[in-house]
Enzyme design. Structure first.
Site, mmCIF file in Angstrom:
data_model
loop_
_atom_site.group_PDB
_atom_site.id
_atom_site.type_symbol
_atom_site.label_atom_id
_atom_site.label_comp_id
_atom_site.label_asym_id
_atom_site.label_seq_id
_atom_site.Cartn_x
_atom_site.Cartn_y
_atom_site.Cartn_z
ATOM 1 N N ILE A 2 -27.358 -31.405 34.727
ATOM 2 C CA ILE A 2 -28.395 -30.480 35.220
ATOM 3 C C ILE A 2 -29.771 -31.158 35.164
ATOM 4 O O ILE A 2 -30.554 -31.108 36.118
ATOM 5 C CB ILE A 2 -28.405 -29.168 34.397
ATOM 6 C CG1 ILE A 2 -27.032 -28.483 34.487
ATOM 7 C CG2 ILE A 2 -29.495 -28.222 34.899
ATOM 8 C CD1 ILE A 2 -26.862 -27.254 33.587
ATOM 9 N N THR A 20 -33.940 -23.510 30.643
ATOM 10 C CA THR A 20 -32.859 -22.863 31.405
ATOM 11 C C THR A 20 -31.522 -23.110 30.692
ATOM 12 O O THR A 20 -30.462 -22.933 31.284
ATOM 13 C CB THR A 20 -32.767 -23.423 32.846
ATOM 14 O OG1 THR A 20 -32.661 -24.851 32.770
ATOM 15 C CG2 THR A 20 -33.965 -23.046 33.679
ATOM 16 N N GLY A 65 -28.313 -34.628 31.012
ATOM 17 C CA GLY A 65 -26.937 -34.523 31.509
ATOM 18 C C GLY A 65 -26.998 -34.254 33.003
ATOM 19 O O GLY A 65 -27.970 -34.624 33.672
ATOM 20 N N ARG A 119 -30.450 -22.676 26.626
ATOM 21 C CA ARG A 119 -30.107 -21.575 25.722
ATOM 22 C C ARG A 119 -31.378 -21.114 25.016
ATOM 23 O O ARG A 119 -32.161 -21.937 24.528
ATOM 24 C CB ARG A 119 -29.079 -22.014 24.673
ATOM 25 C CG ARG A 119 -27.643 -22.139 25.175
ATOM 26 C CD ARG A 119 -27.041 -20.790 25.591
ATOM 27 N NE ARG A 119 -25.682 -20.903 26.105
ATOM 28 C CZ ARG A 119 -25.339 -21.032 27.396
ATOM 29 N NH1 ARG A 119 -26.268 -21.061 28.338
ATOM 30 N NH2 ARG A 119 -24.074 -21.109 27.747
ATOM 31 N N HIS A 171 -31.388 -14.996 32.978
ATOM 32 C CA HIS A 171 -30.250 -15.932 32.883
ATOM 33 C C HIS A 171 -29.445 -15.958 34.194
ATOM 34 O O HIS A 171 -28.256 -15.635 34.228
ATOM 35 C CB HIS A 171 -29.344 -15.554 31.691
ATOM 36 C CG HIS A 171 -28.517 -16.703 31.199
ATOM 37 N ND1 HIS A 171 -28.163 -16.865 29.883
ATOM 38 C CD2 HIS A 171 -27.967 -17.766 31.846
ATOM 39 C CE1 HIS A 171 -27.434 -17.956 29.725
ATOM 40 N NE2 HIS A 171 -27.304 -18.524 30.915
ATOM 41 N N ILE A 172 -30.139 -16.399 35.253
ATOM 42 C CA ILE A 172 -29.488 -16.429 36.576
ATOM 43 C C ILE A 172 -29.235 -17.859 37.047
ATOM 44 O O ILE A 172 -28.997 -18.087 38.232
ATOM 45 C CB ILE A 172 -30.308 -15.663 37.647
ATOM 46 C CG1 ILE A 172 -31.741 -16.234 37.758
ATOM 47 C CG2 ILE A 172 -30.337 -14.173 37.366
ATOM 48 C CD1 ILE A 172 -32.457 -15.822 39.030
ATOM 49 N N GLY A 173 -29.306 -18.827 36.127
ATOM 50 C CA GLY A 173 -29.177 -20.239 36.517
ATOM 51 C C GLY A 173 -28.003 -20.516 37.441
ATOM 52 O O GLY A 173 -28.146 -21.174 38.466
ATOM 53 N N ARG A 233 -29.376 -37.699 23.052
ATOM 54 C CA ARG A 233 -28.679 -38.311 21.902
ATOM 55 C C ARG A 233 -28.382 -39.777 22.196
ATOM 56 O O ARG A 233 -28.493 -40.636 21.363
ATOM 57 C CB ARG A 233 -27.363 -37.578 21.635
ATOM 58 C CG ARG A 233 -27.526 -36.412 20.690
ATOM 59 C CD ARG A 233 -26.266 -35.650 20.594
ATOM 60 N NE ARG A 233 -25.801 -35.236 21.916
ATOM 61 C CZ ARG A 233 -24.673 -34.593 22.147
ATOM 62 N NH1 ARG A 233 -23.875 -34.303 21.175
ATOM 63 N NH2 ARG A 233 -24.326 -34.231 23.368
ATOM 64 N N GLU A 237 -30.643 -12.207 24.199
ATOM 65 C CA GLU A 237 -30.429 -11.744 25.573
ATOM 66 C C GLU A 237 -29.619 -10.459 25.500
ATOM 67 O O GLU A 237 -28.684 -10.410 24.697
ATOM 68 C CB GLU A 237 -29.678 -12.804 26.386
ATOM 69 C CG GLU A 237 -30.551 -13.994 26.697
ATOM 70 C CD GLU A 237 -29.841 -15.067 27.530
ATOM 71 O OE1 GLU A 237 -28.707 -14.830 27.983
ATOM 72 O OE2 GLU A 237 -30.422 -16.134 27.702
HETATM 73 C C1 DGY Z 1 -23.376 -21.609 31.403
HETATM 74 O O1 DGY Z 1 -22.449 -21.819 32.191
HETATM 75 O O2 DGY Z 1 -23.378 -22.037 30.257
HETATM 76 C C2 DGY Z 1 -24.508 -20.783 31.922
HETATM 77 O O3 DGY Z 1 -25.511 -20.622 30.991
HETATM 78 C C3 DGY Z 1 -24.006 -19.443 32.388
HETATM 79 O O4 DGY Z 1 -23.675 -18.698 31.264
#
Ligand code: DGY
Length: 330
Positions: A156, A235, A154, A237, A285-287, A177, A266
């Site tokens: 990202i 990065t 996608g 889930r 989880h700082i993406g 998919r 988490e």
């Molecule tokens: C999202 O936007 O899904 C990121 O993981 C931040 O929670």
């Protein structure tokens, strides 16, 4: 319009709502609300701006069916029962796209950090282990010309692939998919089966959404198919990988290393054994955690709420079926 915001969010989003005349309740306590607390808090509200992992399931949605809409301040919406939201005629929106740059940066950072054992090396200084120069010690792996496998191409995944191609002339494989012919052209990427992705990637980066199909997909069977020199990056889930299986694969050198910005659960326990492995880098989880991105996310979530105020469809609607006039609200 009365709006409940479950966290303190960047001012840009807050100000948009305030300027439009919304009456805002901001939940400022630094803890997760229980579901009952959230249900109670929503009773006197018209809309919810939900930040964090609040469980928006059938029970919550039934109890909150008076809401005109729910705007998530996240791209992921695995915490929402979308079908139930549609059944209860509640529009739900998210904040896609705006966090792609920041999140792909973290995947890139983890890829480099793991390939050079960076976090462990940093800790070795704190342990007093920076001794004499040994040309055969602390050796990492270079990523130039390696094969990057993207699971879930996608926005990202696309951003990460572009960065890796530009910086390190990496070859791109992906599994999705649906095939992405446009992306294949831009990246010169090759679509492969899931097994081929596991077998051929030097760096495998996860960017798919969490769903019943992807939950626990990266388990001991998957790691066993990867190269012993491969690096696993997640990065997206945490529950897409099986953490015990990942630990086993890293300890037994089934794969070379792992970089995680997401864990299961988490927050990760501070004594978790993954944190002490030399070939692992974990971030909390700082993406999307940059000033710029969080501000864009807050604005996008606020704009979704403002659409409700104008009786317009939410621009980033997740369940557009909700606007189908034939269906009745439960
Ligand atoms: C999202 O936007 O899904 C990121 O993981 C931040 O929670």
């Amino acid at each position: 319009m009365r709006v409940l915001i479950t966290r303190v969010i960047p001012e840009s989003g807050f100000q948009l709502l305030e300027a439009a005349g919304c009456t805002i309740t901001r939940y400022a306590e630094r803890r997760e609300l229980s579901q009952q607390e959230l249900i109670n808090a929503c009773k006197q509200q018209d809309a919810l701006l939900s930040v964090g992992p609040n469980k928006i399931d059938d029970h919550f949605l039934w109890e909150s069916r008076h809401l005109k809409g729910i705007a998530l301040m996240s791209a992921g919406y695995d915490n929402v029962d979308v079908a139930a939201a549609t059944r209860h005629r509640i529009p739900v929106s998210n904040t896609p796209g705006v966090l792609s740059g920041a999140t792909s940066d973290v995947a890139f950072l983890l890829m480099l950090a793991v390939s050079r054992n960076a976090f462990y090396m940093h800790k070795s200084i704190e342990r007093g282990e920076w001794g004499f120069y040994d040309p055969t010690a602390n050796l990492g792996m270079e990523v130039t010309g390696r094969t990057l496998g993207i699971f879930g191409l996608g926005k990202i995944g696309m951003e990460l692939a572009l960065k890796c191609k530009a910086a390190y002339q990496m070859n791109i494989l992906y599994h999705n998919r649906h095939r992405q012919p446009e992306a294949e052209k831009i990246l010169n990427a090759r679509y492969v089966s899931f097994d081929e992705l596991l077998q051929q990637s030097d760096i495998l980066s996860v960017h798919a959404s969490l769903s019943p199909e992807t939950k626990g997909l990266f388990n001991k069977h998957a790691f066993a198919k990867m190269k012993p020199s491969a690096i696993f990056i997640n990065t997206a889930r945490g529950s897409m990988h099986n953490e015990a299986d990942l630990l086993g694969a890293l300890r037994n050198k089934v794969i070379r290393g792992a970089g995680l910005d997401v864990t299961d659960p988490e927050p990760m326990d501070r004594h978790h054994p993954l944190l002490n492995l030399p070939n692992v880098c974990v971030l909390p989880h700082i993406g999307s955690a940059t000033v710029e991105t969080r501000s864009k996310m807050a604005v996008m979530a606020a704009e979704n709420i403002l659409a409700l105020l104008r009786n317009e469809p939410m621009p980033q609607i997740i369940n557009p079926e909700v606007y189908h006039p034939a269906k009745n609200k439960s």
